[in-house]
Design a protein around this motif. Structure first.
Motif, PDB file in Angstrom:
ATOM      1  N   ALA A 111       0.843  -1.196   0.000  1.00  0.00           N
ATOM      2  CA  ALA A 111       0.000   0.000   0.000  1.00  0.00           C
ATOM      3  C   ALA A 111       0.881   1.249   0.000  1.00  0.00           C
ATOM      4  CB  ALA A 111      -0.916   0.003   1.213  1.00  0.00           C
ATOM      5  N   ALA A 112       0.476   2.253  -0.761  1.00  0.00           N
ATOM      6  CA  ALA A 112       1.259   3.478  -0.851  1.00  0.00           C
ATOM      7  C   ALA A 112       1.454   4.114   0.526  1.00  0.00           C
ATOM      8  CB  ALA A 112       0.585   4.462  -1.806  1.00  0.00           C
ATOM      9  N   GLU A 113       0.411   4.104   1.344  1.00  0.00           N
ATOM     10  CA  GLU A 113       0.502   4.723   2.672  1.00  0.00           C
ATOM     11  C   GLU A 113       1.485   3.969   3.564  1.00  0.00           C
ATOM     12  OE1 GLU A 113      -2.438   6.444   6.199  1.00  0.00           O
ATOM     13  OE2 GLU A 113      -3.270   5.199   4.588  1.00  0.00           O
ATOM     14  N   PHE A 114       1.549   2.653   3.423  1.00  0.00           N
ATOM     15  CA  PHE A 114       2.490   1.832   4.184  1.00  0.00           C
ATOM     16  C   PHE A 114       3.921   2.265   3.894  1.00  0.00           C
ATOM     17  CE2 PHE A 114       4.121  -2.793   4.820  1.00  0.00           C
ATOM     18  CZ  PHE A 114       4.412  -2.542   6.140  1.00  0.00           C
ATOM     19  N   ASN A 115       4.230   2.455   2.617  1.00  0.00           N
ATOM     20  CA  ASN A 115       5.578   2.879   2.246  1.00  0.00           C
ATOM     21  C   ASN A 115       5.837   4.328   2.622  1.00  0.00           C
ATOM     22  OD1 ASN A 115       8.171   2.277   0.757  1.00  0.00           O
ATOM     23  ND2 ASN A 115       7.433   4.007  -0.451  1.00  0.00           N
ATOM     24  N   GLU A 116       4.840   5.189   2.444  1.00  0.00           N
ATOM     25  CA  GLU A 116       5.022   6.610   2.742  1.00  0.00           C
ATOM     26  C   GLU A 116       5.286   6.850   4.220  1.00  0.00           C
ATOM     27  OE1 GLU A 116       1.422   8.207   1.240  1.00  0.00           O
ATOM     28  OE2 GLU A 116       2.030   8.050  -0.866  1.00  0.00           O
ATOM     29  N   ARG A 117       4.694   6.026   5.083  1.00  0.00           N
ATOM     30  CA  ARG A 117       4.904   6.193   6.520  1.00  0.00           C
ATOM     31  C   ARG A 117       6.242   5.623   6.978  1.00  0.00           C
ATOM     32  NH1 ARG A 117       0.497   7.105  10.016  1.00  0.00           N
ATOM     33  NH2 ARG A 117      -1.435   7.604   8.936  1.00  0.00           N
ATOM     34  N   ASN A 118       6.851   4.781   6.131  1.00  0.00           N
ATOM     35  CA  ASN A 118       8.089   4.108   6.529  1.00  0.00           C
ATOM     36  C   ASN A 118       9.287   4.399   5.625  1.00  0.00           C
ATOM     37  OD1 ASN A 118       7.274   2.138   8.822  1.00  0.00           O
ATOM     38  ND2 ASN A 118       5.705   1.782   7.269  1.00  0.00           N
ATOM     39  N   HIS A 119       9.045   4.814   4.396  1.00  0.00           N
ATOM     40  CA  HIS A 119      10.129   5.057   3.426  1.00  0.00           C
ATOM     41  C   HIS A 119      11.123   3.899   3.447  1.00  0.00           C
ATOM     42  CE1 HIS A 119       8.701   9.141   2.703  1.00  0.00           C
ATOM     43  NE2 HIS A 119       8.592   9.303   4.009  1.00  0.00           N
ATOM     44  N   PHE A 120      10.639   2.710   3.107  1.00  0.00           N
ATOM     45  CA  PHE A 120      11.463   1.510   3.209  1.00  0.00           C
ATOM     46  C   PHE A 120      12.711   1.581   2.326  1.00  0.00           C
ATOM     47  CE2 PHE A 120       7.288  -0.494   4.385  1.00  0.00           C
ATOM     48  CZ  PHE A 120       7.661  -0.844   5.666  1.00  0.00           C
ATOM     49  N   ARG A 121      13.791   1.055   2.872  1.00  0.00           N
ATOM     50  CA  ARG A 121      15.041   0.903   2.131  1.00  0.00           C
ATOM     51  C   ARG A 121      15.546  -0.520   2.326  1.00  0.00           C
ATOM     52  NH1 ARG A 121      13.415   4.848   0.265  1.00  0.00           N
ATOM     53  NH2 ARG A 121      14.458   6.846  -0.159  1.00  0.00           N
ATOM     54  N   ILE A 122      16.167  -1.056   1.286  1.00  0.00           N
ATOM     55  CA  ILE A 122      16.823  -2.358   1.402  1.00  0.00           C
ATOM     56  C   ILE A 122      18.018  -2.229   2.336  1.00  0.00           C
ATOM     57  CG2 ILE A 122      18.402  -3.876   0.112  1.00  0.00           C
ATOM     58  CD1 ILE A 122      15.553  -4.766  -0.126  1.00  0.00           C
ATOM     59  N   HIS A 123      18.152  -3.204   3.229  1.00  0.00           N
ATOM     60  CA  HIS A 123      19.288  -3.218   4.152  1.00  0.00           C
ATOM     61  C   HIS A 123      19.886  -4.624   4.170  1.00  0.00           C
ATOM     62  CE1 HIS A 123      21.804  -2.350   7.606  1.00  0.00           C
ATOM     63  NE2 HIS A 123      21.324  -3.432   8.212  1.00  0.00           N
ATOM     64  N   TYR A 124      21.161  -4.728   3.774  1.00  0.00           N
ATOM     65  CA  TYR A 124      21.859  -6.011   3.795  1.00  0.00           C
ATOM     66  C   TYR A 124      22.408  -6.265   5.194  1.00  0.00           C
ATOM     67  CZ  TYR A 124      21.546  -6.773  -1.211  1.00  0.00           C
ATOM     68  OH  TYR A 124      21.074  -7.005  -2.483  1.00  0.00           O
ATOM     69  N   LEU A 125      22.026  -7.393   5.742  1.00  0.00           N
ATOM     70  CA  LEU A 125      22.489  -7.765   7.072  1.00  0.00           C
ATOM     71  C   LEU A 125      23.963  -8.146   7.043  1.00  0.00           C
ATOM     72  CD1 LEU A 125      19.533 -10.122   8.092  1.00  0.00           C
ATOM     73  CD2 LEU A 125      19.822  -7.721   8.742  1.00  0.00           C
ATOM     74  N   ASN A 126      24.666  -7.852   8.135  1.00  0.00           N
ATOM     75  CA  ASN A 126      25.994  -8.432   8.304  1.00  0.00           C
ATOM     76  C   ASN A 126      25.878  -9.612   9.277  1.00  0.00           C
ATOM     77  OD1 ASN A 126      25.874  -7.337  10.883  1.00  0.00           O
ATOM     78  ND2 ASN A 126      27.479  -5.799  10.535  1.00  0.00           N
ATOM     79  N   ALA A 127      27.012 -10.270   9.527  1.00  0.00           N
ATOM     80  CA  ALA A 127      26.985 -11.485  10.353  1.00  0.00           C
ATOM     81  C   ALA A 127      26.490 -11.197  11.766  1.00  0.00           C
ATOM     82  CB  ALA A 127      28.372 -12.113  10.383  1.00  0.00           C
ATOM     83  N   SER A 128      26.834 -10.024  12.312  1.00  0.00           N
ATOM     84  CA  SER A 128      26.414  -9.687  13.676  1.00  0.00           C
ATOM     85  C   SER A 128      24.911  -9.468  13.752  1.00  0.00           C
ATOM     86  CB  SER A 128      27.160  -8.442  14.168  1.00  0.00           C
ATOM     87  OG  SER A 128      28.546  -8.678  14.247  1.00  0.00           O
ATOM     88  N   GLU A 129      24.335  -8.792  12.767  1.00  0.00           N
ATOM     89  CA  GLU A 129      22.887  -8.580  12.754  1.00  0.00           C
ATOM     90  C   GLU A 129      22.153  -9.908  12.575  1.00  0.00           C
ATOM     91  OE1 GLU A 129      22.118  -4.211  10.839  1.00  0.00           O
ATOM     92  OE2 GLU A 129      23.205  -5.655   9.605  1.00  0.00           O
ATOM     93  N   ALA A 130      22.670 -10.762  11.692  1.00  0.00           N
ATOM     94  CA  ALA A 130      22.046 -12.076  11.488  1.00  0.00           C
ATOM     95  C   ALA A 130      22.074 -12.889  12.781  1.00  0.00           C
ATOM     96  CB  ALA A 130      22.759 -12.822  10.361  1.00  0.00           C
ATOM     97  N   ALA A 131      23.208 -12.839  13.484  1.00  0.00           N
ATOM     98  CA  ALA A 131      23.324 -13.575  14.748  1.00  0.00           C
ATOM     99  C   ALA A 131      22.350 -13.027  15.782  1.00  0.00           C
ATOM    100  CB  ALA A 131      24.760 -13.493  15.268  1.00  0.00           C
ATOM    101  N   GLU A 132      22.159 -11.701  15.801  1.00  0.00           N
ATOM    102  CA  GLU A 132      21.235 -11.109  16.771  1.00  0.00           C
ATOM    103  C   GLU A 132      19.788 -11.482  16.447  1.00  0.00           C
ATOM    104  OE1 GLU A 132      20.348  -6.790  18.938  1.00  0.00           O
ATOM    105  OE2 GLU A 132      21.997  -6.995  17.504  1.00  0.00           O
ATOM    106  N   LEU A 133      19.452 -11.516  15.157  1.00  0.00           N
ATOM    107  CA  LEU A 133      18.117 -11.964  14.777  1.00  0.00           C
ATOM    108  C   LEU A 133      17.865 -13.392  15.263  1.00  0.00           C
ATOM    109  CD1 LEU A 133      17.435 -10.715  11.114  1.00  0.00           C
ATOM    110  CD2 LEU A 133      16.392  -9.911  13.232  1.00  0.00           C
ATOM    111  N   LYS A 134      18.857 -14.243  15.067  1.00  0.00           N
ATOM    112  CA  LYS A 134      18.705 -15.641  15.507  1.00  0.00           C
ATOM    113  C   LYS A 134      18.557 -15.720  17.022  1.00  0.00           C
ATOM    114  CE  LYS A 134      20.827 -18.977  13.344  1.00  0.00           C
ATOM    115  NZ  LYS A 134      21.841 -19.856  12.737  1.00  0.00           N
ATOM    116  N   SER A 135      19.279 -14.865  17.740  1.00  0.00           N
ATOM    117  CA  SER A 135      19.162 -14.870  19.202  1.00  0.00           C
ATOM    118  C   SER A 135      17.777 -14.421  19.650  1.00  0.00           C
ATOM    119  CB  SER A 135      20.231 -13.970  19.826  1.00  0.00           C
ATOM    120  OG  SER A 135      19.933 -12.596  19.632  1.00  0.00           O
TER     121      SER A 135
END
Length: 378
Positions: A111-135
């Motif tokens: 939805a356009a409003e969903f994106n407008e309220r968040n202005h989404f950007r692609i973000h590539y995870l690094n190993a530390s972020e991936a490990a934190e997600l798993k935790s």
């Protein structure tokens, strides 16, 4: 006998129907009544949609709390709001297509409003972020891979959708996407199951790239170190969402498969807008990861002039005009200063409906954020 027949005839004559003129008068009166009542009924219907959506999100917060109490983790197998551009190990990703609110060219993903309220950007995870997600319990994701901006063959952008700035110019319309969309080299399957892996090199670059949708900013390449940040300072849903990952809670989520709830709720507003939008699941806004904060805590990570430790935001229902100045704040709007370099605790999650509304709502319908350090809202 004759007298009986005459009596029946008089009875039939007395039971004549309405005349055409009488029917026209009744229809005219009914038309006036409908014209007066319909707008009020529409208002009631719109309010009911918002009430149901708030109720859904209220329950979702309760269910997430129950899941935490039971497992001390977030639900696994959430929806990753990305389209994969190729299926190789060099994997490239993009934010799914944003609706142009034109049902004639078919529905797009977000939805356009969903994106407008968040202005989404692609973000590539690094190993530390991936490990934190798993935790946090998130070891598996489903890449959305909707590709709703492509033609039926999946080989090109559908001809009447402005997926790029160039197409927008050709079509004479605005591009609803903030970043140009590309045609995938190899399309991934819809709801593609992927594991969150932490294998990478000594710099923390993941061997198998994985990107997510992040609010307002993100590192756009797997080996990158600098965030791209939207500089659109108006119309935000919540300023403290900057730098946080958003994931969907669909029927594959362990919130459902574990039996906490029986099925995934859908937003009633999204159901009404099905001709324009295909994605209609509720979402969880994860707390800002400590590993993301570590990547932000680098001088060269953000655009010059942006002070991530002191961003000023202003809440409003009616958008201020172009002369509005945050420093003087003559409109006496509610202002707030926040710090996006602070990691958050696991309980500091939030929810959003697929139209971008959070529960509970903040003081104003929208927020303006000074991202470049000056006192104006660009």
């Amino acid at each position: 006998m004759k007298a009986v027949l005459l009596k029946k005839l008089r009875r039939l004559q007395a039971q004549q129907g309405f005349t055409l003129l009488e029917i026209l008068v009744v229809l005219t009166i009914m038309g006036f009544l409908i014209a007066m009542v319909a707008p009020r009924l529409a208002g009631i219907s719109g309010g009911a949609v918002d009430t149901v959506c708030d109720s859904n999100q209220n329950r979702m917060v309760s269910y997430l709390g129950a899941y935490f109490e039971k497992t001390a983790r977030f639900p696994d197998k959430l929806t990753n709001l990305v389209d994969r551009l190729n299926t190789g190990t060099s994997g490239a990703f993009q934010i799914p297509a944003v609706s142009d609110d034109n049902s004639e060219n078919g529905a797009e993903t977000l939805a356009a409003e969903f994106n407008e309220r968040n202005h989404f950007r692609i973000h590539y995870l690094n190993a530390s972020e991936a490990a934190e997600l798993k935790s946090l319990g998130i070891a598996n994701l489903f890449n959305l891979n909707a590709y709703d901006y492509l033609n039926e063959a999946g080989t090109a952008i559908k001809s009447d959708y402005a997926a790029t700035a160039a197409l927008a110019t050709t079509l004479g319309v605005e591009n609803p996407n903030e970043i140009d969309l590309a045609v995938p080299t190899n399309r991934g399957p819809a709801m593609e199951a992927v594991k969150v892996t932490t294998t990478g090199n000594t710099s923390g670059v993941l061997t198998t790239p994985l990107a997510v949708a992040m609010v307002g900013m993100g590192i756009p390449t797997n080996s990158g170190s600098q965030f791209t940040v939207t500089m659109d300072e108006r119309g935000w849903g919540e300023p403290d969402f900057l730098g946080r990952i958003v994931l969907g809670m669909g029927p594959e989520s362990s919130l459902i498969t574990s039996g906490i709830i029986s099925n995934a709720a859908h937003c009633p507003g999204g159901i009404q807008n099905a001709a324009n939008v295909t994605y209609n699941d509720y979402n969880v806004v994860l707390p800002r990861l400590a590993a993301t904060e570590a990547r932000l805590d680098v001088t060269s990570a953000l655009p010059a002039g942006m002070n991530p430790e002191s961003l000023t935001a202003v809440s409003y229902d009616d958008e201020p005009d172009s002369s509005y100045n945050l420093a003087t704040n003559t409109s006496n709007l509610r202002t707030r200063t926040f710090d996006i370099t602070v990691a958050q605790e696991s309980y500091q999650y939030a929810t959003q409906c697929p139209e971008g509304h959070m529960y509970p709502e903040d003081d104003g319908e929208f927020w303006g954020i000074s991202l470049d350090g000056d006192s104006t809202l660009d």
